[in-house]
Design a protein around this motif. Structure first.
Motif, PDB file in Angstrom:
ATOM      1  N   TYR A  33       3.228  12.297  -7.552  1.00 40.13           N
ATOM      2  CA  TYR A  33       2.335  11.429  -6.780  1.00 40.13           C
ATOM      3  C   TYR A  33       2.007  12.015  -5.406  1.00 40.13           C
ATOM      4  CZ  TYR A  33       0.961   7.444  -3.912  1.00 40.13           C
ATOM      5  OH  TYR A  33       0.298   6.616  -3.042  1.00 40.13           O
ATOM      6  N   ASP A  58      -6.003  11.671  -2.298  1.00 40.66           N
ATOM      7  CA  ASP A  58      -6.024  10.256  -1.928  1.00 40.66           C
ATOM      8  C   ASP A  58      -6.753   9.440  -2.987  1.00 40.66           C
ATOM      9  OD1 ASP A  58      -4.584  10.593   0.390  1.00 40.66           O
ATOM     10  OD2 ASP A  58      -6.362  10.808   1.662  1.00 40.66           O
ATOM     11  N   GLY A  59      -6.200   8.285  -3.290  1.00 36.95           N
ATOM     12  CA  GLY A  59      -6.813   7.375  -4.239  1.00 36.95           C
ATOM     13  C   GLY A  59      -6.402   7.595  -5.683  1.00 36.95           C
ATOM     14  N   ALA A  60      -5.700   8.687  -5.980  1.00 37.82           N
ATOM     15  CA  ALA A  60      -5.271   8.969  -7.352  1.00 37.82           C
ATOM     16  C   ALA A  60      -3.850   8.464  -7.562  1.00 37.82           C
ATOM     17  CB  ALA A  60      -5.350  10.472  -7.637  1.00 37.82           C
ATOM     18  N   SER A  61      -3.511   8.243  -8.810  1.00 41.49           N
ATOM     19  CA  SER A  61      -2.145   7.894  -9.182  1.00 41.49           C
ATOM     20  C   SER A  61      -1.819   8.640 -10.473  1.00 41.49           C
ATOM     21  CB  SER A  61      -1.999   6.378  -9.362  1.00 41.49           C
ATOM     22  OG  SER A  61      -2.821   5.930 -10.414  1.00 41.49           O
ATOM     23  N   ALA A 100      -7.655   8.772 -11.682  1.00 43.29           N
ATOM     24  CA  ALA A 100      -8.512   8.682 -10.488  1.00 43.29           C
ATOM     25  C   ALA A 100      -8.915   7.251 -10.226  1.00 43.29           C
ATOM     26  CB  ALA A 100      -9.746   9.540 -10.676  1.00 43.29           C
ATOM     27  N   PRO A 109       0.840  -1.198   0.000  1.00 39.67           N
ATOM     28  CA  PRO A 109       0.000   0.000   0.000  1.00 39.67           C
ATOM     29  C   PRO A 109       0.873   1.244   0.000  1.00 39.67           C
ATOM     30  CG  PRO A 109      -0.007  -1.039   2.153  1.00 39.67           C
ATOM     31  CD  PRO A 109       0.747  -1.948   1.226  1.00 39.67           C
TER      32      PRO A 109
END
Length: 152
Positions: A86, A91-94, A152, A11
């Motif tokens: 990054y 949060d949750g995006a790359s 996303a 993670p």
């Protein structure tokens, strides 16, 4: 029989706030990029405002004449730039690199190359990062400007 689940990436580490001190390198950031690990990239510090890492000269990373391969320099810049991009995401995006422009200035025949990445633009769909590479004497080696798509 149940199939073996595919291996998963570790993670991602928590992202620091925008005013946080640049944290020491979190090994989990590089672990997200197996190519950077295989290349030998080492992360020194990382935040949404600046990421710093380096790559040591070794004969295995060279082209003819003992010159550090341009692809190794680009791999270093892309990896450190990606970390900077990054860390500024919600949060949750790359991200994924969509373009990269490299200007090579001088050959590296020994020592360490240090990469310092800073964002030039942060938008909803794109992040643009500039990464400056210098040799062990502080002389410019390359400059890379990369565009990262926000996923996303």
């Amino acid at each position: 029989m149940c199939p073996t689940p595919p291996p998963t990436s570790p993670p991602p580490p928590p992202r620091p706030g925008p005013d946080a001190e640049p944290p020491a390198a979190d090994p989990a950031l590089l672990a997200l990029m197996p190519y950077a690990v295989a290349l030998g990239v080492e992360l020194e510090s990382a935040s949404a405002q600046q990421a710093v890492g380096h790559l040591e000269w070794t004969p295995q990373r060279c082209t003819a004449g003992g010159v550090l391969h341009g692809g190794a320099l680009m791999g270093l810049a892309d990896s450190i730039g990606a970390i900077c991009a990054y860390l500024g995401l919600p949060d949750g995006a790359s991200t994924a690199t969509t373009s990269s422009i490299t200007h090579l200035f001088r050959a590296v025949r020994e020592g360490r190359v240090t990469a310092t990445a800073r964002p030039l633009h942060r938008g909803h769909a794109l992040v643009v990062v500039q990464t400056d590479l210098v040799d062990a004497h502080g002389r410019p080696v390359a400059q890379v400007t990369q565009t990262q798509a926000v996923l996303a």
